[in-house]
Design a protein around this motif. Structure first.
Motif, short mmCIF file in Angstrom:
data_model
loop_
_atom_site.label_atom_id
_atom_site.label_comp_id
_atom_site.label_asym_id
_atom_site.label_seq_id
_atom_site.Cartn_x
_atom_site.Cartn_y
_atom_site.Cartn_z
N UNK B 62 0.63 -1.08 0.02
CA UNK B 62 0.23 -0.58 0.19
C UNK B 62 0.65 1.74 0.12
N UNK B 63 1.88 1.63 1.02
CA UNK B 63 2.79 2.51 0.99
C UNK B 63 3.32 2.73 -0.24
N UNK B 64 4.24 1.59 -1.16
CA UNK B 64 4.59 1.35 -2.30
C UNK B 64 4.45 1.88 -3.13
N UNK B 65 2.54 1.22 -4.30
CA UNK B 65 1.42 2.48 -4.16
C UNK B 65 1.14 3.66 -4.16
N UNK B 66 1.42 3.53 -3.33
CA UNK B 66 0.73 5.48 -2.67
C UNK B 66 2.43 6.41 -3.40
N UNK B 67 3.28 5.78 -2.70
CA UNK B 67 4.18 6.18 -3.37
C UNK B 67 4.57 6.49 -5.10
N UNK B 68 4.32 5.52 -5.54
CA UNK B 68 4.60 5.37 -7.20
C UNK B 68 3.50 5.97 -7.61
N UNK B 69 2.03 6.01 -7.02
CA UNK B 69 1.06 7.06 -8.09
C UNK B 69 1.43 8.72 -7.08
N UNK B 70 2.11 8.78 -6.70
CA UNK B 70 2.22 10.34 -6.17
C UNK B 70 2.92 11.02 -6.97
N UNK B 71 4.21 9.85 -6.65
CA UNK B 71 5.40 10.37 -7.70
C UNK B 71 4.61 10.68 -9.59
N UNK B 72 4.16 9.25 -10.40
CA UNK B 72 3.48 9.60 -11.00
C UNK B 72 2.86 10.64 -11.57
N UNK B 73 1.34 10.76 -10.72
CA UNK B 73 0.80 12.19 -11.03
C UNK B 73 0.50 12.49 -9.91
N UNK B 74 1.51 13.02 -9.30
CA UNK B 74 1.75 14.46 -8.62
C UNK B 74 2.13 15.10 -8.69
N UNK B 75 1.87 16.34 -8.15
CA UNK B 75 2.20 17.74 -9.04
C UNK B 75 2.86 18.17 -10.53
N UNK B 76 2.30 17.15 -11.00
CA UNK B 76 2.84 17.31 -12.73
C UNK B 76 1.36 18.05 -13.43
#
Lengths: 591, 270, 232
Positions: B62-76
């Motif tokens: 869960x924490x990994x998914x959270x991190x990956x999705x925020x990396x990909x889609x956060x602040x883009x």
């Protein structure tokens, strides 16, 4: 709902300072009053936790000045074992009742629920005012326990009988202090019940034209569901506190059996059952933790949708999950009592729904995570706290999986594992939601923005800090570190002191960081950048009020008409990528 | 920028949190259950390990998914929106099936471990010992040569005179040979039937190495049974908040060979 | 002139008999029968104290000496003496090795009591007063000495809430004429002006006995007390 009932409930514009800001009928002022009370309570609660943590790593060290708070509790500044427990009891009571029930639910709910459904005010503004001031009276009664005879009670926020029921014989603080505690919570229950009635009546009756139940924002749903849970839960705690006070001063024996010899004093009671208190308390106590977290879930979901510029994969599923959590919450109270001496078969009966509650919680988490995928997530302080909430909720939630199993609970019950679990999943997560709500709604409540740089700093340091404090609690629990100890003198506890030192330093650091938030809050109120009407480009009704803060009747004499659900994000519209609920425009193709 | 920082941070925190679980140490301290010296503890430990693996993997995922999705889609920079494949349907199904199956499996497994502790009564030849919890010490009583426990009279309790149980040897004959001890001394590999009595308020009996914990409830006759498999000295601590001395309320469990135990018991009688 | 000298002398004789006549009541306290054996105290739950007693100490309810003498008996004038004022000195009571030292203290109503903690563990001193105000106070190591007073005469049982085996007594009296026997059983009550006195001997388990004694001048009157030991 009828136009007539909508009008009948409303009131004229207030005049005069007292009517405007003190005994206000305006739900917005009342919401701010609850927020202010929660802020005072959380500061006191946090200071108490610092005192506790300092004592735990240096029990015989005088804490300078503590003797002025209590000469008996801290002679020469050295905290006595009972004073530690008293501070612990007050910490828990303040945090659970006056912070976690007040801030996400009473404060934000009072402020925004009527606006989000397009109403001028709550259904019963006078009840609403009474709710807040009754809560305030409860707070004063609780705080007065610090200043009476033997000091505050020491039986924990759970106040198990007979320790809490027999009176002064069971220890210092168990005299007047414990009775005041019982009276305070009794009064708090009354306030909560009034508040819940108001929320329910308002939601069902005062929705404006076009605002069907399905078009209510997710946080409104959360407040509504919480109010329903709250009604039954506090209705049980109210008489329980009364019975406790009667045992203490009225000569009854609801919770006290015969034959007790406490400190060489034979107790005159007979016929009562300590387990009865546990049943009554936890029948309230378990729903209470969901009363704390459901509004937080609603606030976080609401803000995230706005930040992602995209609705959740399914709002309906989240709402159904909240409802099922509310329903299931009434079936699991016995998981606090696996080792209490109840028939051991009941442990299996309670364990099953406890494990099942994981399902809606997991569904919601997967929906949040899945919704982030493919979104245009805007990063700002509010959305960061929402993301932090998800992380905390997951961390705190998985430890619940251990405790739900009676066989594992044999080892982990009453250890720091439990303390880590509820602090993370309920304490920190809900506080993160309150922070998110504050940063998000500050422009609407004050007309100014909070400082974003300070906000980000607040978030990073708090996120790291709270993990540093509470993750190690789980390690301590696995080592069998017992909770509610005022000092660690047992052979197996002494080697764990380095972990406790790490926790204490993290706690003091994280506490200091909150000064950034406090400063930001106060500074921005007066000197913050003026905000536009809808700085987050949000859709729900609170962003369509004619001013920030909204006028006393929220919409300036106009009843808004609602054309959409609040999830019109990522749509082509004449303005940008969203459509406000009040906009009669229809959405174009998704860009 | 903030999104990427959050993504890295949450993944680092998740991994850092998992390290002490895997290494069993944190800041030099051992943070794992101690050796198991009981006959029922193996199932509990197995349950704990299984749960740790499942919960641990869920946590990390869960924490990994959270991190990956925020990396990909956060602040883009705002781009076309996408939906998670399958929408909410498969996620709901996944949660229902995976968590449901996990919960049922662990629940079923745990029933066996729980039953071993609680669903069987003590065997007929278990050694009966009475444990009394009172603010703020544990005391234990052995029946003595006559095999009978004298009655408890709360009004006769006189701790300064070592009459912790309120016995009345003057008028109550079975009480005369009862042996009171501040340590729980037991023979190894022998089932003990611990009868639990609360003198004043709620307390609890917890021995980590025995994987056992049970509340003392005033007014209720509760009991525990267990068998210790290793000679040694272990701590019994109170885990139910009972007042100011709760932190100091403990006793030692002294597991001896049968011979040593017999000698000890004889010495107490004299 | 000579008349006034005589007056002064007579006045002095009447007003200050203690200067001229002061008797003593002394004696021994013994017991008959067989006292209950004192039990060894198990301090294992407090290792820092257990270490101080390689051979465990025993309960101190019955303290005896050679020739059947009885210790820890408070012998005092219960009637016939002036209710003197409380002396200004402090009476001390120490917690050391998880034991109260001494086991019994006597003090005057209104006299200051000072309790100190010489151990590494917290103690919670709890005098179980029934006439005076009942209080209990925790005393962590390093905290200041506790200072208290009692207003009413009473024999107060004292316990530690944290360490149940600790037991002591405060004999709060309204006289300064008291003596506590050591294990050799002897007591002495000096500085008694002529008069009729009631002497009371109190033992925590064997009860109370009284005797009347008259002092006429400077003599030492010898009285003995004998208590019957209890079987249980």
């Amino acid at each position: 709902m009828s136009e007539a009932s909508a009008h009948a409930a409303q009131h004229a514009a207030p005049t005069g300072f007292i009517r405007k800001y003190v005994f206000s009928l305006d739900h917005k002022i009342i919401g701010l009053q609850y927020y202010g009370l929660a802020l005072v309570a959380v500061v006191i609660g946090m200071v108490l936790s610092w005192l506790m943590r300092i004592h735990l790593i240096a029990p015989n060290w005088p804490i300078p000045g503590l003797q002025f708070l209590s000469k008996v509790g801290a002679p020469g500044g050295v905290m006595t074992p009972e004073y530690y427990l008293s501070l612990m009891t007050m910490h828990g009571t303040l945090m659970v009742f006056f912070v976690l029930t007040n801030a996400p639910f009473a404060a934000f709910g009072n402020y925004f629920l009527p606006i989000q459904i397009g109403a001028e005010d709550m259904a019963f503004p006078r009840f609403n005012m009474m709710s807040f001031w009754t809560t305030f009276v409860a707070f004063c009664i609780l705080i007065s326990a610090f200043f009476v005879g033997d000091g505050p009670p020491l039986s924990g926020w759970t106040a198990y009988a007979p320790l809490s029921a027999v009176g002064a014989d069971s220890g210092p603080g168990q005299g007047l202090g414990q009775t005041l505690w019982g009276l305070s919570i009794f009064v708090f229950c009354i306030a909560s019940l009034l508040g819940s009635l108001n929320f329910i009546a308002t939601t069902l009756d005062l929705r404006t034209k076009g605002m069907t139940l399905a078009r209510m924002p997710i946080c409104t749903w959360a407040w509504f569901i919480t109010a329903c849970i709250s009604l039954l839960a506090f209705a049980v705690l109210l008489p329980a506190c009364l019975l406790l006070v009667l045992d203490r001063v009225g000569g009854t024996s609801f919770f006290i059996p015969s034959g007790l010899n406490i400190s060489d004093h034979l107790q005159p009671h007979q016929g009562g059952s300590p387990l009865l208190w546990q049943h009554l308390f936890w029948f309230f106590g378990h729903p209470e933790v969901y009363i704390a977290i459901l509004p937080a879930i609603g606030i976080v979901s609401h803000i995230l949708i706005n930040s992602m510029r995209k609705p959740m994969l399914s709002q309906k599923v989240i709402i159904y999950c909240m409802m099922s959590i509310g329903f299931l919450s009434y079936m699991v109270w016995g998981h606090h009592m696996f080792l209490s001496g109840m028939n051991p078969f009941s442990a299996l009966v309670f364990s099953f729904p406890t494990l099942m509650i994981t399902i809606p919680a997991t569904i919601m988490t997967l929906i949040w995570l899945g919704s982030l995928y493919g979104s245009n997530l805007r990063i700002n302080t509010a959305s960061l706290f929402c993301l932090g909430f998800i992380s905390m909720f997951v961390s705190g939630g998985v430890s619940g999986f251990f405790l739900a199993q009676p066989s594992i609970d044999i080892y982990l019950h009453a250890t720091y594992f439990v303390v880590g679990h509820f602090h993370m999943v309920m304490g920190v997560a809900a506080i993160f939601a309150v922070f998110a709500g504050t940063y998000f709604w500050f422009p609407k409540m004050t007309g100014r923005m909070m400082n974003e740089t300070l906000g980000r700093l607040h978030f990073w340091l708090t996120f790291i800090g709270t993990y540093c404090i509470f993750m190690p609690f789980h390690y301590l629990g696995l080592a069998g570190n017992v909770r509610r100890y005022s000092a660690f003198t047992d052979d197996f506890l002494v080697p764990l002191l380095p972990v406790h030192k790490f926790i204490t330093y993290s706690a003091l650091f994280t506490g200091a960081v909150q000064l950034i938030f406090l400063f930001n809050l106060i500074y921005s109120r007066f000197k913050g950048t003026p905000a536009t009407a809808n700085p987050w480009e949000a859709t729900s009704l609170e962003w369509s009020t004619p001013s920030s803060p909204p006028p006393f009747d929220n919409f300036g004499g106009v009843h808004p008409v609602v054309y959409h659900d609040p999830y019109q994000y990522g749509v082509k519209s004449s303005t940008a990528d969203y459509l406000m609920q009040t906009s009669p425009e229809r959405a174009g193709e998704t860009p | 920028m903030g999104g990427k920082i959050f993504a890295v941070l949450v993944i680092v925190i998740a991994i850092a949190s998992a390290v002490p679980i895997i290494t069993h140490t944190f800041l030099g301290a051992s943070v794992t259950p101690p050796q198991d010296i009981s006959t029922h503890g193996a199932e509990i430990d197995k349950q704990l390990d299984e749960t740790m693996i499942e919960a641990g993997l869920s946590f990390l995922a869960a924490q990994l998914l959270l991190g990956v999705f925020v990396w990909q889609f956060g602040g883009r920079k705002a781009g076309p929106l996408k939906n998670f494949p399958g929408g909410s349907k498969y996620l709901v199904l996944a949660a229902l099936l995976l968590v449901g199956a996990e919960a049922i499996a662990l629940g079923a497994m745990g029933t066996k471990a729980w039953a071993k502790v609680y669903f069987q009564p003590a065997s007929a030849d278990a050694l009966p010992i009475q444990a009394q919890a009172g603010q703020f010490a544990f005391y234990f009583r052995y029946a003595g040569p006559d095999g009978k426990f004298g009655a408890i009279h709360p009004e006769k309790i006189d701790e300064g005179n070592s009459n912790f149980f309120g016995l009345d040897p003057e008028n109550d004959i079975p009480a005369r040979d009862d042996i009171t001890s501040g340590e729980l001394v037991i023979p190894v590999n022998k089932e003990i039937h611990l009868m639990m009595h609360a003198k004043d308020v709620g307390h609890s009996f917890y021995v980590r190495e025995l994987r056992i914990q049970q509340d003392f409830v005033p007014g209720l006759d509760l009991s525990l049974h267990f068998t210790a498999t290793k000679v040694g000295r272990y701590e019994i601590v109170c885990t139910q908040l009972c007042g100011l001395g709760h932190y100091n309320m403990k006793a030692y469990l002294n597991v001896m060979s049968q011979d040593d135990f017999d000698k000890w018991l004889k010495a107490q009688s004299s | 002139m000579r008349a006034s000298c005589h007056c002064i002398a007579a006045l002095a004789a009447v007003l200050c008999p203690a200067l001229m006549f002061a008797g003593t009541i002394s004696g021994k306290v013994t017991y008959t029968g067989t006292p209950v054996k004192q039990k060894p105290i198990d301090m294992s739950k407090e290792p820092s104290c257990a270490q101080q007693h390689p051979t465990p100490i025993t309960t101190e309810t019955i303290v005896t000496g050679a020739n059947n003498t009885l210790g820890n008996v408070v012998v005092y004038i219960s009637a016939g003496a002036d209710d003197a004022n409380a002396p200004s000195q402090t009476v001390t009571f120490t917690q050391k090795g998880c034991q109260y030292i001494p086991h019994v203290i006597a003090l005057h109503t209104g006299q200051e009591l000072q309790v100190s903690n010489a151990d590494q563990t917290s103690h919670n001193i709890h005098p179980l007063a029934k006439v005076n105000r009942e209080w209990n106070k925790s005393q962590p190591p390093g905290s200041p000495a506790i200072q208290e007073k009692f207003d009413q005469p009473e024999f107060i049982s004292v316990k530690c809430n944290i360490h149940p085996w600790m037991h002591g007594w405060f004999a709060v009296l309204k006289t300064n004429h008291y003596s506590i026997t050591g294990d050799s059983g002897g007591f002495s009550l000096p500085n008694l002006p002529p008069g009729k006195y009631t002497v009371t001997a109190w033992h925590e388990d064997y009860g109370t006995q009284t005797q009347d004694v008259t002092i006429t001048g400077n003599e030492t009157k010898s009285i003995d007390f004998s208590f019957k030991a209890k079987a249980y």
